[in-house]
Enzyme design. Structure first.
Site, PDB file in Angstrom:
ATOM      1  N   ARG A 194      -0.396   9.156  -9.935  1.00  0.00           N
ATOM      2  CA  ARG A 194      -0.423   7.969  -9.084  1.00  0.00           C
ATOM      3  C   ARG A 194       0.230   6.755  -9.766  1.00  0.00           C
ATOM      4  NH1 ARG A 194      -3.880   7.333  -5.049  1.00  0.00           N
ATOM      5  NH2 ARG A 194      -4.237   5.201  -5.734  1.00  0.00           N
ATOM      6  N   ASP A 197       0.833  -1.205   0.000  1.00  0.00           N
ATOM      7  CA  ASP A 197       0.000   0.000   0.000  1.00  0.00           C
ATOM      8  C   ASP A 197       0.866   1.254   0.000  1.00  0.00           C
ATOM      9  OD1 ASP A 197      -2.296   1.479   0.011  1.00  0.00           O
ATOM     10  OD2 ASP A 197      -2.749   1.169   2.132  1.00  0.00           O
ATOM     11  N   ASN A 249     -10.541  -2.600  -6.321  1.00  0.00           N
ATOM     12  CA  ASN A 249      -9.718  -1.717  -7.176  1.00  0.00           C
ATOM     13  C   ASN A 249     -10.348  -1.463  -8.549  1.00  0.00           C
ATOM     14  OD1 ASN A 249      -6.487  -2.880  -5.929  1.00  0.00           O
ATOM     15  ND2 ASN A 249      -7.697  -1.121  -5.289  1.00  0.00           N
TER      16      ASN A 249
END
Ligand code: FPP
Length: 238
Positions: A23, A10, A58
């Site tokens: 990201r 993470d 996700n």
């Protein structure tokens, strides 16, 4: 030494945003950490390493990020196949793999096939995976067995459920690591981690090094694992 270590990787997004990047760049740098930890785990004799690479949840991320992650997976699995072969590492996957884009699934199957006879360590990627999804799938399988008359409901025990899970052929992880400071399980290996030790570290996944992995192993080795017994009942520590 734990036989099986599971990791919730993470913090990729935060790592990238902190540096003013998209990201997706965090995921790309996350691959370096995957490489380092896989190497470290094989070197110290861990037999199974399970990485949470993409969760059922996700799929709700922005499509652009999903596409970038899937491309990264295809590219990484392809480019790392030689290294897996050289290091005797078998690649396997758990999860709803049919949901993956065809190119991703094809590359995955190709590398799984190519590495199937390697026996130094098994690297398991959890892809389109969640613990609840697997438990539901297992329940369906068991229900079908009962319906067809092959299984008596009274005979359903831990072994029956274990054997119906995607993780049936692996021992349960003794150690679960989560990076980035979050202290949650996030629907990972819910059944399998019943007795796992948890190691939480603030390090963001792209910054996670071999040394951070060794620190987690040392933390694990200093825990008293009691499985519901008293300390005095455990011969090695009494
Ligand atoms: C979590 O960080 C990470 C992921 C959802 C993906 C992990 C994937 C990789 C490291 C690359 C995959 C490579 C292989 C070959 C396994 P996050 O995006 O949730 O970070 P945040 O919590 O900071 O937003």
């Amino acid at each position: 030494m734990p036989r099986h270590v599971a990791i919730i990787m993470d913090g990729n997004g935060r790592w990238a945003l902190q540096k003013g990047h998209l990201r997706s760049l965090g995921h790309a740098h996350g691959v370096d950490a995957v490489r380092a930890v896989t190497e470290a785990a094989a070197e110290v004799g861990v037999e199974y390493l399970t990485l949470y690479a993409f969760s059922t949840e996700n799929w709700r991320r922005p499509q652009e990020e999903i596409n970038a992650l899937m491309e990264l997976l295809v590219h990484t699995i392809k480019s790392e196949t030689d290294t897996l072969m050289k290091n005797g590492i078998k690649l396997e996957a758990i999860g709803n793999l049919e949901q993956l884009p065809e190119s991703c699934n094809n590359q995955l199957m190709e590398t799984v096939h190519a590495t199937r006879n390697n026996n130094r360590m098994t690297l398991i990627l959890a892809l389109s995976y969640s613990g609840r999804w697997d438990i539901i799938e297992a329940t369906r399988k068991i229900a079908r067995e009962v319906k067809s008359g092959n299984l008596n409901p009274e005979d359903i025990d831990e072994d029956v459920l274990n054997n119906a899970l995607n993780t049936a052929r692996y021992p349960n992880p003794e150690l679960l690591i989560r990076t980035s400071g979050e202290q949650r399980i996030s629907n990972f290996l819910l059944w399998e981690i019943a007795y796992a030790e948890m190691h939480f570290t603030p390090v963001l996944w792209p910054d996670f090094t071999k040394d951070d992995f060794y620190t987690a192993l040392l933390d694990y080795q200093n825990r008293e694992r009691r499985f519901g017994l008293t300390g005095a009942q455990i011969p090695s520590i009494s």
